[in-house]
Design an enzyme around this catalytic site. Structure first.
Site, mmCIF file in Angstrom:
data_model
loop_
_atom_site.group_PDB
_atom_site.id
_atom_site.type_symbol
_atom_site.label_atom_id
_atom_site.label_comp_id
_atom_site.label_asym_id
_atom_site.label_seq_id
_atom_site.Cartn_x
_atom_site.Cartn_y
_atom_site.Cartn_z
ATOM 1 N N SER A 86 -30.148 36.424 -47.255
ATOM 2 C CA SER A 86 -28.982 35.781 -46.632
ATOM 3 C C SER A 86 -29.089 34.260 -46.625
ATOM 4 O O SER A 86 -28.133 33.582 -46.303
ATOM 5 C CB SER A 86 -28.822 36.295 -45.194
ATOM 6 N N CYS B 45 -43.012 43.533 -39.887
ATOM 7 C CA CYS B 45 -43.941 42.421 -39.624
ATOM 8 C C CYS B 45 -44.015 42.148 -38.129
ATOM 9 O O CYS B 45 -44.213 41.016 -37.702
ATOM 10 C CB CYS B 45 -43.544 41.181 -40.399
ATOM 11 N N ALA C 130 -28.407 41.955 -46.164
ATOM 12 C CA ALA C 130 -29.008 43.119 -46.815
ATOM 13 C C ALA C 130 -28.300 44.419 -46.420
ATOM 14 O O ALA C 130 -28.097 45.306 -47.261
ATOM 15 C CB ALA C 130 -30.489 43.204 -46.465
ATOM 16 N N PHE D 92 -34.313 41.145 -48.670
ATOM 17 C CA PHE D 92 -34.987 40.121 -47.867
ATOM 18 C C PHE D 92 -35.988 39.396 -48.774
ATOM 19 O O PHE D 92 -37.149 39.208 -48.439
ATOM 20 C CB PHE D 92 -35.690 40.739 -46.652
ATOM 21 N N ASP E 58 -38.259 44.130 -46.942
ATOM 22 C CA ASP E 58 -39.218 43.338 -46.154
ATOM 23 C C ASP E 58 -38.468 42.474 -45.129
ATOM 24 O O ASP E 58 -38.418 41.254 -45.254
ATOM 25 C CB ASP E 58 -40.045 42.460 -47.121
HETATM 26 N N1 SAH Z 1 -40.302 39.298 -48.957
HETATM 27 C C1 SAH Z 1 -40.380 37.861 -48.760
HETATM 28 C C2 SAH Z 1 -40.429 37.469 -47.301
HETATM 29 C C3 SAH Z 1 -39.260 37.951 -46.493
HETATM 30 S S1 SAH Z 1 -39.086 37.182 -44.955
HETATM 31 C C4 SAH Z 1 -41.565 37.333 -49.535
HETATM 32 O O1 SAH Z 1 -42.427 38.111 -49.959
HETATM 33 O O2 SAH Z 1 -41.653 36.118 -49.707
HETATM 34 C C5 SAH Z 1 -37.527 37.738 -44.445
HETATM 35 C C6 SAH Z 1 -36.359 37.174 -45.219
HETATM 36 O O3 SAH Z 1 -35.193 37.850 -44.749
HETATM 37 C C7 SAH Z 1 -36.064 35.707 -45.051
HETATM 38 O O4 SAH Z 1 -36.053 35.106 -46.321
HETATM 39 C C8 SAH Z 1 -34.661 35.628 -44.422
HETATM 40 O O5 SAH Z 1 -33.875 34.590 -44.966
HETATM 41 C C9 SAH Z 1 -34.097 36.957 -44.809
HETATM 42 N N2 SAH Z 1 -33.067 37.555 -43.950
HETATM 43 C C10 SAH Z 1 -33.002 37.587 -42.598
HETATM 44 N N3 SAH Z 1 -31.976 38.347 -42.189
HETATM 45 C C11 SAH Z 1 -31.363 38.825 -43.308
HETATM 46 C C12 SAH Z 1 -30.260 39.679 -43.556
HETATM 47 N N4 SAH Z 1 -29.576 40.207 -42.543
HETATM 48 N N5 SAH Z 1 -29.943 39.976 -44.830
HETATM 49 C C13 SAH Z 1 -30.645 39.456 -45.853
HETATM 50 N N6 SAH Z 1 -31.696 38.640 -45.684
HETATM 51 C C14 SAH Z 1 -32.056 38.318 -44.432
#
Ligand code: SAH
Length: 392
Positions: free
Chosen positions: A247, A336, A276, A224, A296
């Site tokens: 994603s 979060c 993920a 993420f 995250d």
């Molecule tokens: N760690 C990042 C913030 C993450 S926010 C930082 O510090 O900047 C959550 C992220 O998860 C978003 O970028 C979103 O695009 C992604 N996301 C949401 N569902 C997902 C999934 N199933 N697999 C991978 N990424 C995903």
């Protein structure tokens, strides 16, 4: 001013500083209210507080103060903004970053209003129609207050909550596609119009630096990863190699660019567009493991009603993530959602570890960065949790 009678005894909570009144706490819910209209809350003992109304939301009133002696107009708004800005200006932990949350809504006694500053561009989000109705006419004063508190602001861009690309200039010109900011030694190009939230997830800033301090010599997996935040700090902290998984294709592309912008060697970074869960399942099949895994995810529990499903999702995700940690490695795992706090997240890790037969030791519990203050009487504001877990 219209008076709203409470059917529930909220005197202690509101006096202590809790800023929310739900529709179900009101004696009469059918009184017509305009978005952002000032209302007086009263109970059997008399007047209790002043707030603004949000007729379309279950959080029907957001409390502004005990009374309206401060008159709640432009001058009052400027003063509250200046106080919020001054808190950041005096915070030495923010000295080496040019992306700062200047106003954190409830946590700064400005409920429903978020202002994030990227270099000299302020990005404004109103948390719903009530907040837009109340704060909208006061934003010029808010900008003046922020300047008086020590920050240069060239433009204010208002984004629609939860809708990328939709926004309008409150002052100055529309922002450029990319604004370069610094976060310690890391550099990002931030797209405040199309990026998620206001462009960056500023709440994890200190945790990204913390991860950087743990990364030396390690193989790192950043799940993420969005535009690479944790990855950049891991790279700068001396990680051997970093894999960023997200994603969202635009975010992953930005992660690659930010890696180069931060002066890091591209051969040490792999940016992957993937789900993920799917990535972790694939890594498990391939027997691929990492020394430091960062996890995250977006909130799986945006509402209390989503809790049972969220428990299962966090458990499954953490079980997969623990499997991807090499023995002796670390997992940094986050939630979060205020509905999924420290206790819930810890329980999810405990169950996940038992499920995959790994030993997990919690070494630290961390929260949001200091420009996201929490009112002690408002536990809902304490929404971000990150556990540092040693994995055997
Ligand atoms: N760690 C990042 C913030 C993450 S926010 C930082 O510090 O900047 C959550 C992220 O998860 C978003 O970028 C979103 O695009 C992604 N996301 C949401 N569902 C997902 C999934 N199933 N697999 C991978 N990424 C995903």
């Amino acid at each position: 001013m219209i008076e709203l009678a409470l059917a529930v005894d909220l005197r202690r909570a509101i006096t202590a500083g809790h800023p929310w009144v739900y529709d179900r706490a009101l004696a009469r819910r059918s009184i017509p209210l305009a978005e952002g209209q000032l209302v007086r809350l009263v109970d059997r003992r008399g007047p209790l507080a002043i707030g603004y109304a949000d007729p379309g939301s279950p959080i029907r009133v957001r409390v502004l103060g005990a009374d309206d002696s401060g008159n709640l107009g432009a001058e009052w708004a400027a003063k509250r903004a200046e106080r919020a800005a001054a808190l950041r200006a005096a915070d030495v932990r923010l000295a080496d970053t040019s992306a700062v949350r200047l106003i954190h809504g409830e946590g700064d006694f400005m409920p429903g209003l978020v202002v994030d500053l990227y270099a000299a561009t302020a990005v404004v989000v109103f948390d719903g129609a009530g907040a837009a109705g109340f704060w909208g006419p006061r934003m010029a004063a808010v900008a003046e207050g922020l300047r008086a508190g020590g920050f240069a602001i060239d433009r204010m861009w208002q984004r629609e909550r939860g809708q990328a690309g939709r926004g309008r200039a409150l002052s100055g010109s529309a922002p450029p596609e990319a604004i370069e900011i610094a976060e310690g030694r890391a550099r990002y190009e931030v797209d405040v119009r199309w990026g998620q939230k206001t462009g960056l997830f500023l709440d994890q800033r200190d945790n990204r630096a913390y991860a950087g301090g743990l990364a030396s010599g390690r193989e790192v997996l950043n799940l993420f990863g969005y535009t690479g935040g944790f990855s950049l700090h891991a790279g700068l902290g001396g990680a051997r190699r970093v894999v960023t998984v997200d994603s969202a294709p635009a975010a992953v592309a930005a992660a690659g660019r930010n890696w180069a912008l931060s002066g890091l060697d591209p051969t040490r970074h792999e940016a992957r567009v993937a789900d993920a869960f799917a990535y972790l399942a694939e890594a498990r099949e391939a027997g691929r493991r990492f020394d430091l895994v960062i996890c995250d995810p977006p909130s799986f529990a945006p509402r209390a009603a989503a809790l049972p499903a969220a428990r299962a999702a966090y458990r499954r995700l953490n079980a997969l993530a623990l499997t991807a940690v090499a023995p002796g490695g670390l997992l940094l795992t986050a939630s979060c959602s205020s509905h999924f706090g420290r206790g819930e997240l810890t329980a999810a890790v405990a169950e996940a570890a038992a499920q995959v037969a790994r030993t997990a030791l919690v070494r630290a519990v961390r929260g949001a960065a200091g420009d996201h203050p929490v009112l002690p009487a408002f536990p809902e504001g304490d929404y971000l949790q990150l556990l540092d877990v040693a994995v055997e």
